[in-house]
Write a protein that holds these residues in place. Sequence first.
Motif, PDB file in Angstrom:
ATOM      1  N   SER B  31      41.748  41.746  46.084  1.00  0.00           N
ATOM      2  CA  SER B  31      41.687  40.291  46.096  1.00  0.00           C
ATOM      3  C   SER B  31      41.514  39.834  44.661  1.00  0.00           C
ATOM      4  CB  SER B  31      40.499  39.834  46.933  1.00  0.00           C
ATOM      5  OG  SER B  31      40.272  38.483  46.693  1.00  0.00           O
ATOM      6  N   PRO B  32      42.298  38.901  44.210  1.00  0.00           N
ATOM      7  CA  PRO B  32      42.243  38.528  42.797  1.00  0.00           C
ATOM      8  C   PRO B  32      41.087  37.611  42.455  1.00  0.00           C
ATOM      9  CG  PRO B  32      43.869  37.209  43.936  1.00  0.00           C
ATOM     10  CD  PRO B  32      43.304  38.164  44.949  1.00  0.00           C
ATOM     11  N   CYS B  33      40.341  37.161  43.456  1.00  0.00           N
ATOM     12  CA  CYS B  33      39.461  36.023  43.219  1.00  0.00           C
ATOM     13  C   CYS B  33      38.374  36.262  42.184  1.00  0.00           C
ATOM     14  CB  CYS B  33      38.854  35.558  44.521  1.00  0.00           C
ATOM     15  SG  CYS B  33      38.073  36.853  45.434  1.00  0.00           S
ATOM     16  N   LEU B  34      37.767  37.413  42.155  1.00  0.00           N
ATOM     17  CA  LEU B  34      36.616  37.578  41.273  1.00  0.00           C
ATOM     18  C   LEU B  34      36.849  38.647  40.216  1.00  0.00           C
ATOM     19  CD1 LEU B  34      33.795  37.344  43.945  1.00  0.00           C
ATOM     20  CD2 LEU B  34      34.294  35.681  42.189  1.00  0.00           C
ATOM     21  N   VAL B  35      38.035  39.175  40.136  1.00  0.00           N
ATOM     22  CA  VAL B  35      38.258  40.313  39.268  1.00  0.00           C
ATOM     23  C   VAL B  35      39.183  39.924  38.122  1.00  0.00           C
ATOM     24  CG1 VAL B  35      38.990  42.698  39.234  1.00  0.00           C
ATOM     25  CG2 VAL B  35      38.073  41.719  41.313  1.00  0.00           C
ATOM     26  N   HIS B  36      38.805  40.295  36.939  1.00  0.00           N
ATOM     27  CA  HIS B  36      39.648  39.996  35.792  1.00  0.00           C
ATOM     28  C   HIS B  36      40.627  41.149  35.580  1.00  0.00           C
ATOM     29  CE1 HIS B  36      37.030  36.692  35.060  1.00  0.00           C
ATOM     30  NE2 HIS B  36      35.998  37.494  35.076  1.00  0.00           N
ATOM     31  N   ALA B  37      41.722  40.828  34.920  1.00  0.00           N
ATOM     32  CA  ALA B  37      42.769  41.826  34.715  1.00  0.00           C
ATOM     33  C   ALA B  37      42.246  43.061  33.996  1.00  0.00           C
ATOM     34  CB  ALA B  37      43.906  41.199  33.932  1.00  0.00           C
ATOM     35  N   THR B  38      41.275  42.909  33.112  1.00  0.00           N
ATOM     36  CA  THR B  38      40.773  44.025  32.330  1.00  0.00           C
ATOM     37  C   THR B  38      40.073  45.087  33.172  1.00  0.00           C
ATOM     38  OG1 THR B  38      38.825  42.689  31.957  1.00  0.00           O
ATOM     39  CG2 THR B  38      40.451  42.745  30.177  1.00  0.00           C
ATOM     40  N   VAL B  39      39.678  44.737  34.357  1.00  0.00           N
ATOM     41  CA  VAL B  39      38.982  45.722  35.177  1.00  0.00           C
ATOM     42  C   VAL B  39      39.831  46.217  36.343  1.00  0.00           C
ATOM     43  CG1 VAL B  39      36.662  44.954  34.573  1.00  0.00           C
ATOM     44  CG2 VAL B  39      37.803  43.938  36.524  1.00  0.00           C
ATOM     45  N   ASP B  40      41.119  45.910  36.311  1.00  0.00           N
ATOM     46  CA  ASP B  40      41.994  46.363  37.396  1.00  0.00           C
ATOM     47  C   ASP B  40      41.970  47.877  37.547  1.00  0.00           C
ATOM     48  OD1 ASP B  40      42.707  43.855  38.104  1.00  0.00           O
ATOM     49  OD2 ASP B  40      44.762  43.954  37.373  1.00  0.00           O
ATOM     50  N   ASP B  41      42.035  48.576  36.417  1.00  0.00           N
ATOM     51  CA  ASP B  41      42.050  50.038  36.498  1.00  0.00           C
ATOM     52  C   ASP B  41      40.714  50.562  36.998  1.00  0.00           C
ATOM     53  OD1 ASP B  41      44.669  50.257  35.718  1.00  0.00           O
ATOM     54  OD2 ASP B  41      44.179  50.368  33.586  1.00  0.00           O
ATOM     55  N   ALA B  42      39.633  49.965  36.521  1.00  0.00           N
ATOM     56  CA  ALA B  42      38.307  50.359  37.012  1.00  0.00           C
ATOM     57  C   ALA B  42      38.225  50.126  38.515  1.00  0.00           C
ATOM     58  CB  ALA B  42      37.221  49.567  36.284  1.00  0.00           C
ATOM     59  N   LEU B  43      38.845  49.041  38.953  1.00  0.00           N
ATOM     60  CA  LEU B  43      38.815  48.711  40.378  1.00  0.00           C
ATOM     61  C   LEU B  43      39.536  49.763  41.214  1.00  0.00           C
ATOM     62  CD1 LEU B  43      38.110  46.785  42.655  1.00  0.00           C
ATOM     63  CD2 LEU B  43      40.141  45.460  42.105  1.00  0.00           C
ATOM     64  N   SER B  44      40.662  50.254  40.696  1.00  0.00           N
ATOM     65  CA  SER B  44      41.385  51.275  41.468  1.00  0.00           C
ATOM     66  C   SER B  44      40.524  52.527  41.621  1.00  0.00           C
ATOM     67  CB  SER B  44      42.731  51.591  40.811  1.00  0.00           C
ATOM     68  OG  SER B  44      42.554  52.319  39.632  1.00  0.00           O
ATOM     69  N   PHE B  45      39.725  52.826  40.597  1.00  0.00           N
ATOM     70  CA  PHE B  45      38.822  53.983  40.699  1.00  0.00           C
ATOM     71  C   PHE B  45      37.668  53.679  41.673  1.00  0.00           C
ATOM     72  CE2 PHE B  45      41.053  55.266  36.889  1.00  0.00           C
ATOM     73  CZ  PHE B  45      41.146  56.641  37.047  1.00  0.00           C
ATOM     74  N   ALA B  46      37.221  52.454  41.686  1.00  0.00           N
ATOM     75  CA  ALA B  46      36.146  52.087  42.623  1.00  0.00           C
ATOM     76  C   ALA B  46      36.632  52.246  44.064  1.00  0.00           C
ATOM     77  CB  ALA B  46      35.673  50.663  42.359  1.00  0.00           C
ATOM     78  N   TYR B  47      37.886  51.840  44.301  1.00  0.00           N
ATOM     79  CA  TYR B  47      38.432  52.028  45.649  1.00  0.00           C
ATOM     80  C   TYR B  47      38.608  53.512  45.960  1.00  0.00           C
ATOM     81  CZ  TYR B  47      39.178  47.090  46.547  1.00  0.00           C
ATOM     82  OH  TYR B  47      38.989  45.757  46.784  1.00  0.00           O
ATOM     83  N   GLU B  48      38.894  54.281  44.925  1.00  0.00           N
ATOM     84  CA  GLU B  48      38.997  55.738  45.122  1.00  0.00           C
ATOM     85  C   GLU B  48      37.645  56.276  45.598  1.00  0.00           C
ATOM     86  OE1 GLU B  48      40.722  57.904  41.909  1.00  0.00           O
ATOM     87  OE2 GLU B  48      39.797  59.786  42.520  1.00  0.00           O
ATOM     88  N   ALA B  49      36.577  55.800  44.964  1.00  0.00           N
ATOM     89  CA  ALA B  49      35.229  56.238  45.355  1.00  0.00           C
ATOM     90  C   ALA B  49      34.906  55.787  46.775  1.00  0.00           C
ATOM     91  CB  ALA B  49      34.199  55.685  44.376  1.00  0.00           C
ATOM     92  N   ALA B  50      35.516  54.666  47.181  1.00  0.00           N
ATOM     93  CA  ALA B  50      35.203  54.114  48.511  1.00  0.00           C
ATOM     94  C   ALA B  50      35.967  54.807  49.631  1.00  0.00           C
ATOM     95  CB  ALA B  50      35.523  52.613  48.523  1.00  0.00           C
ATOM     96  N   LEU B  51      37.034  55.481  49.274  1.00  0.00           N
ATOM     97  CA  LEU B  51      37.909  56.043  50.316  1.00  0.00           C
ATOM     98  C   LEU B  51      37.194  56.956  51.312  1.00  0.00           C
ATOM     99  CD1 LEU B  51      40.826  55.977  51.332  1.00  0.00           C
ATOM    100  CD2 LEU B  51      41.234  58.059  50.025  1.00  0.00           C
TER     101      LEU B  51
END
Lengths: 289, 158
Positions: B31-51
Amino acid sequence: MLHSEPSLGEGIFSRFPMHPLICLNAAIACLLLFTSPIARADTPPKKISLSDFPAAAVEEVVVPVPSEIFAVLDKLGNPNWKGQLRDGKTRTPEDRARIALLLGNVIAEGFVAVEAEDAERVKELGRQVLTLADGINVRKSVIARSKSITDKADQRDWRGVRAEFDGALQDVRGAMQELNDQDLSQLVSLGGWLRGTEVLTSIVDGGFSKDGTELLHQPELVNYFDRCIGSMGGRLRKNPLVASIRDVLRKIGPIVSEGGDKITPEQVKSIHDLTHGVNQQIVEGNTGN
Amino acid sequence: MNFFPSLCLNFGSRKLKNRFALVALALAAWSPCLVHATVDDALSFAYEAALPYYKQGFSIRKDAWGGDLGVREKKAVSSQLFKGNNYWFLMATDLKGATLSVHIYDDNGNLVDAESWQKGRFAGARVSPKATGTFFAIVQILKSPEDRTPWALVYGYK
């Protein structure tokens, strides 16, 4: 697996003959490991002072999605959900603030319909989500969700329908934020919260479960919504419906600041009456002003 | 959304096929609402941790929180949590060599982690609230090769 327990040192010392030099090296390694910043920092303090965090270091409260609350309600018992369903079809208002509030309201109603396992009502609400989204130019963001709601309701895949309603809420909010409609996006969340709270208090008031009262302890969330309205543009903030909701929030705030077990049945009823009143205004458009 | 191409680069290995599946999850959940573009890659890793938790039946929130922090700098993310639910908070960075931590405290500042782990660029903490109320996920960068480290936090519940 990322979350598995680390098997530090497992079997190392039992598998190999211990040369004194190896022992020494191992001891040094252990010393380094357990005195390194990483090892120290991985033992968090048992208590912290939250006042050490200036406002800039605290992210605003995370608004729960409806299914977080319904997940708890699932575990508490099986109340008469059909009795909680609201009758009738809503018309799309002209006031964009009201559309946003109504959209959140209708999505929350979708969760009630799922609990009641009323497939026809779920589908009707799915269509209403689409119509209301159209009224604030974010129809595109929920077309697929609306279709999935219908499909999954036909399959009686209730968990799936819940996920779609959650997703619809997120997608609509995301689309609004892309359009720089942050304020309206907040109103969608607020509309959902108001309808969810009305239903929750009705269930608790009906004697469904005392544990349900616990769910009302949401002081930061109520303050957060109040702050959101306070930071909205003047026109929106002075919208009679929005102003009326802020009034309600300020009445509810002190009640839900109490610990969940301290909220009395009279207070539960009071929250119910307040939220019911304001939800009627959202649906019918009569602010009494 | 810039994490999709970056995660497709090494698609040949099994590990990265898994990564591709993770990206699918991330894309579905992003969801784009609270995340800045600079943390997109960090976010993909966070979802990896959540899997792994997603596979255990946790619903992963589509909202995510993130930013960048200096070493030893902390940030609090306040959340309304409900007694009766179980929550996993998962934090990650895409910056190689960085380590971070996340722990959960109640509104009196008491540590309430039921369990937690920290492994390189990933960290997680679970909480089963004893009472409904406001909780704080305290995120921190423990070590980093850079002055500022992008991070992202997601959470799941069941």
